[in-house]
Design a protein around this motif. Structure first.
Motif: not given
Length: 380
Positions: A130-132, A240-243, A319-325, A363-365
């Protein structure tokens, strides 16, 4: 395609060479069967771990390899280009070792050589059914009972759930909110830790996540990592590092898609010439390659900030946002280059397309990444 890299040491070049050998010799020949049949690659992970790739960014004195994050992330990229589940496993394991390395007691830190050495596999238990994204609302509880913590609750979407040797369990030891959360290190064979059936996922079928039920699992009090109530801070720092690790996986996956699509476009002929010579296909490939290069540049910039001891969390979110998109766009376009052939499992691009989607979530949407970035801009 081998991407030209400028690395800090000859040792780093040798490490990337070793990683390519492992990717070509151990990963590439097995990935299709393991993904098709849903076989967890534990033997492959042991090979990867014993080659020293599980503890790359941690100091040699603690059992790691003492490599900068800039190098470690390029190792992940190479692994992801051959088998995303293996690269993600290395990333998640590296994340799982962070709490003990950064906050562990002297006694807990003595276990670091075992955690980093390659034979053990870790998992990170933060999300709940119930909590992502709202991690601070977690309800899994640890109560004191004599010399033990007694854990009760359910964790969800746990990579290596049912396969890991140890779990970092983020649980409530106090009141509501972030200040009531602590981190407990639990061995996987602890009675009352009950992995559930793996989820039926669209991608990463060789390493699907699973729920973990804690049914009165008793963990000694001295397995508390850091101070009581420090768990949320530990979790956020690790993420932070995991992203960056997930961003590196996305870059590797996208690069593989570019390389495969370009190779296909050179060989496939229509109307008497290779389809890559047609502007419609050539421009598509050019945009794909540019997206990958831009993602890699963002990723390595964030890594260099981390290596220099400077703030990097916002750059990690970018980086996580741009790379995964980018990985989602590039794998979609790779299917388009192949046309009907890209839609069937004879070619790996359809698998990469399915795998790219999860990278926008873990690792965070990417919506959470946008929240992190926007707050950094509006809060002065």
């Amino acid at each position: 395609m081998t991407v030209e890299r400028i690395l800090p040491t000859d040792e780093a070049y040798e490490l990337l060479g070793l990683t390519r050998e492992i990717a070509a010799g151990e990963l590439a020949p097995r990935v299709a069967r393991h993904e098709a049949e849903g076989l967890f690659p534990r033997d492959v992970l042991r090979t990867v771990g014993r080659a020293g790739l599980f503890g790359l960014p941690y100091p040699e004195a603690d059992g790691g390899a003492g490599q900068p994050y800039e190098v470690y992330l390029q190792v992940l990229e190479i692994l992801a280009g051959s088998w995303l589940a293996v690269a993600e496993a290395v990333s998640v394991h590296t994340l799982s070792c962070y709490p003990v390395w950064a906050y562990g007691s002297e006694r807990q830190r003595k276990s670091l050589p075992d955690l980093l050495g390659g034979d053990l596999l870790g998992a990170y238990c933060l999300s709940e059914p119930q909590g992502g994204s709202d991690a601070a609302a977690l309800t899994t509880r640890a109560r004191r009972d004599g010399e033990d913590w007694v854990l009760s609750g359910t964790k969800a979407w746990i990579t290596h759930g049912g396969q890991a040797d140890f779990y970092n369990v983020f649980c409530r030891t106090g009141g509501p909110g972030p200040s009531g959360i602590s981190c407990v290190l639990a061995d996987a064979d602890t009675p009352g830790i009950l992995p559930q059936a793996p989820e039926r996922t669209m991608g990463l079928r060789s390493s699907p996540p699973a729920q973990i039920v804690f049914d009165g699992a008793r963990v000694p009090l001295d397995r508390l990592v850091g101070e009581e109530g420090a768990g949320f801070r530990i979790a956020m720092q690790a993420l932070d590092a995991g992203r960056l690790g997930i961003a590196a996986c996305a870059v590797g996956l996208a690069q593989a898609a570019v390389d495969y699509a370009a190779g296909y476009a050179r060989e496939r002929t229509q109307f008497g010439r290779a389809i890559g010579e047609f502007q419609g296909v050539g421009f598509l490939l050019a945009d794909m390659a540019t997206q990958v290069s831009a993602a890699r540049a963002l990723l390595l910039h964030a890594a260099r900030l981390k290596d220099a001891g400077r703030p990097f969390s916002v750059e990690a979110a970018k980086a996580k946002l741009f790379a995964t998109d980018a990985a989602m766009r590039v794998t979609t376009d790779a299917i388009q280059v192949l046309g009907g052939a890209g839609y069937v499992s004879d070619h790996p691009v359809e698998r990469w397309f399915r795998e790219a989607k999860v990278l926008q979530i873990v690792e965070g949407t990417n919506q959470i990444q946008r929240l992190v970035i926007s707050r950094s801009l509006t809060r002065g």
